[in-house]
Design a protein around this motif. Structure first.
Motif, PDB file in Angstrom:
ATOM      1  N   VAL A   1      33.667  68.631  16.100  1.00  0.00           N
ATOM      2  CA  VAL A   1      33.140  68.251  17.302  1.00  0.00           C
ATOM      3  C   VAL A   1      34.590  67.515  18.169  1.00  0.00           C
ATOM      4  O   VAL A   1      35.350  66.696  17.522  1.00  0.00           O
ATOM      5  N   VAL A   2      34.708  67.579  19.470  1.00  0.00           N
ATOM      6  CA  VAL A   2      35.648  66.948  20.295  1.00  0.00           C
ATOM      7  C   VAL A   2      34.967  66.162  21.327  1.00  0.00           C
ATOM      8  O   VAL A   2      34.051  66.516  21.827  1.00  0.00           O
ATOM      9  N   ALA A   3      35.496  64.923  21.304  1.00  0.00           N
ATOM     10  CA  ALA A   3      34.844  63.788  22.386  1.00  0.00           C
ATOM     11  C   ALA A   3      35.811  63.776  23.657  1.00  0.00           C
ATOM     12  O   ALA A   3      36.971  63.847  23.534  1.00  0.00           O
ATOM     13  N   VAL A   4      34.923  64.189  24.745  1.00  0.00           N
ATOM     14  CA  VAL A   4      35.859  64.070  26.081  1.00  0.00           C
ATOM     15  C   VAL A   4      34.921  63.004  27.009  1.00  0.00           C
ATOM     16  O   VAL A   4      34.167  62.483  26.751  1.00  0.00           O
ATOM     17  N   GLY A   5      35.981  62.386  27.870  1.00  0.00           N
ATOM     18  CA  GLY A   5      35.435  61.440  28.806  1.00  0.00           C
ATOM     19  C   GLY A   5      35.669  61.794  30.398  1.00  0.00           C
ATOM     20  O   GLY A   5      34.717  62.428  30.846  1.00  0.00           O
ATOM     21  N   SER A   6      36.759  61.530  30.816  1.00  0.00           N
ATOM     22  CA  SER A   6      37.140  61.810  32.136  1.00  0.00           C
ATOM     23  C   SER A   6      36.882  63.224  32.678  1.00  0.00           C
ATOM     24  O   SER A   6      36.899  63.393  33.963  1.00  0.00           O
ATOM     25  N   ALA A   7      37.129  63.894  31.778  1.00  0.00           N
ATOM     26  CA  ALA A   7      37.007  65.571  32.311  1.00  0.00           C
ATOM     27  C   ALA A   7      35.365  65.839  32.449  1.00  0.00           C
ATOM     28  O   ALA A   7      35.550  66.797  33.603  1.00  0.00           O
ATOM     29  N   LEU A   8      34.741  64.998  32.441  1.00  0.00           N
ATOM     30  CA  LEU A   8      33.392  65.179  33.003  1.00  0.00           C
ATOM     31  C   LEU A   8      33.308  64.711  34.490  1.00  0.00           C
ATOM     32  O   LEU A   8      32.381  65.173  35.101  1.00  0.00           O
ATOM     33  N   GLU A   9      34.388  64.137  34.839  1.00  0.00           N
ATOM     34  CA  GLU A   9      34.159  63.721  36.331  1.00  0.00           C
ATOM     35  C   GLU A   9      35.422  64.548  37.205  1.00  0.00           C
ATOM     36  O   GLU A   9      35.317  64.388  38.085  1.00  0.00           O
ATOM     37  N   ASP A  10      35.915  65.687  36.308  1.00  0.00           N
ATOM     38  CA  ASP A  10      36.678  66.712  36.968  1.00  0.00           C
ATOM     39  C   ASP A  10      36.183  67.988  37.254  1.00  0.00           C
ATOM     40  O   ASP A  10      35.907  68.645  36.264  1.00  0.00           O
ATOM     41  N   GLU A  11      35.725  68.160  38.546  1.00  0.00           N
ATOM     42  CA  GLU A  11      34.989  69.518  38.687  1.00  0.00           C
ATOM     43  C   GLU A  11      35.699  70.578  38.374  1.00  0.00           C
ATOM     44  O   GLU A  11      35.117  71.732  38.116  1.00  0.00           O
ATOM     45  N   ALA A  12      36.920  70.884  38.165  1.00  0.00           N
ATOM     46  CA  ALA A  12      37.902  71.704  37.673  1.00  0.00           C
ATOM     47  C   ALA A  12      37.548  72.053  36.290  1.00  0.00           C
ATOM     48  O   ALA A  12      37.878  73.192  36.018  1.00  0.00           O
ATOM     49  N   GLN A  13      37.402  70.943  35.596  1.00  0.00           N
ATOM     50  CA  GLN A  13      37.316  71.107  34.100  1.00  0.00           C
ATOM     51  C   GLN A  13      35.916  71.433  33.847  1.00  0.00           C
ATOM     52  O   GLN A  13      35.624  72.064  32.469  1.00  0.00           O
ATOM     53  N   LEU A  14      34.891  71.153  34.358  1.00  0.00           N
ATOM     54  CA  LEU A  14      33.348  71.639  34.024  1.00  0.00           C
ATOM     55  C   LEU A  14      33.244  73.054  33.685  1.00  0.00           C
ATOM     56  O   LEU A  14      32.505  73.257  32.611  1.00  0.00           O
TER      57      LEU A  14
END
Length: 201
Positions: free
Chosen positions: A179-192
Motif C-alpha cells: 500500500v502507498v499512502a498519499v496526501g496532497s495528491a488528492l487535491e491536485d486534479e492533475a494527479q487524480l
C-alpha cells in the motif's frame, strides 16, 4: 504478542491510503470524499491537535455512513490512542515503533500500524506479532530498502508513507510495497487520473 493482521481486511485489494494532515474538519471531509469517490476506501487523519481530533470525528462519522472506516495517524502517546478511540477511529498509525503505543491500541480494540525505518525496528515489530508495518519516510528510504527487507523478513507487509504521490508510487509497488499512502495528491486534479490508474493495477 500483538496481532495486526486485521489490516489484511482493512486494506483489502486497494493499494492506496489517503493521509489528510492538518486540514481542519471541513476540508478533511471534502478531501476524504474525493478519496472515497475515487475508490480509496481507507483514510488516515493525524491527531496532533484538538482540531485534528474533531476532523477525525467528522470524517469517521461520514465514513460509517458509507460502510467505511477511518484511522488515526501520528499516534505517539497513549492519550492519542484514547482520543482516537473516542473520535471513532478504527485503527492507529504511528511514525515510529513504540511497543507501549501498539499495546495500548490493541487494548482499545484498534489494530496498530507502527512506523519502521531500520532492520532492527522491523525485527522488533515482528517479534511483537505485527506483520503490517509502515515504512517511513519511504521517499528517503528509497525503493531498494524494500527489496533489502524482503530477504530477511518475508513475512512483513509494508505501507509506504512519506513524500509519496501518483508520480512516485509505481516503482514502490514494483519493489513489493503493498500500500502507498498519499496526501496532497488528492487535491491536485492533475494527479487524480493517475491515482485512479494506480487503483486499477
Amino acid at each position: 504478542m500483538t496481532d495486526n493482521a486485521a489490516f489484511d481486511e482493512i486494506f483489502g485489494d486497494v493499494p492506496l491510503m489517503a493521509i489528510l494532515r492538518g486540514m481542519g474538519p471541513e476540508r478533511s471531509l471534502a478531501v476524504a470524499t474525493t478519496a472515497w469517490d475515487l475508490g480509496i476506501g481507507v483514510v488516515e487523519i493525524p491527531v496532533q491537535t484538538p482540531a485534528d481530533v474533531e476532523a477525525l470525528r467528522l470524517v469517521a462519522d461520514a465514513a460509517r455512513e458509507r460502510g467505511l472506516i477511518v484511522g488515526a495517524g501520528t499516534v505517539v502517546t497513549v492519550d492519542h490512542v484514547h482520543d482516537a478511540r473516542r473520535a471513532g477511529a478504527a485503527f492507529t498509525v504511528s511514525p515510529g515503533f513504540d511497543p507501549e503505543i501498539v499495546r495500548a491500541s490493541a487494548e482499545a480494540g484498534l489494530p496498530a500500524l507502527p512506523g519502521v525505518a531500520t532492520p532492527t525496528e522491523v525485527q522488533l515489530a515482528l517479534r511483537e506479532g505485527l506483520t503490517w508495518l509502515k515504512a517511513f519516510p519511504a521517499s528517503l528510504l528509497g525503493t531498494g530498502w524494500f527489496g533489502a527487507m524482503r530477504g530477511p523478513f518475508p513475512q512483513a507487509t509494508f505501507v509506504a508513507t512519506g513524500g509519496m504521490d501518483a508520480t512516485t508510487a509505481g516503482p514502490f509497488f514494483d519493489a513489493g510495497v503493498r500500500v502507498v499512502a498519499v496526501g496532497s495528491a488528492l487535491e491536485d486534479e492533475a494527479q487524480l487520473p493517475a491515482l485512479a490508474a494506480l487503483l486499477a493495477r
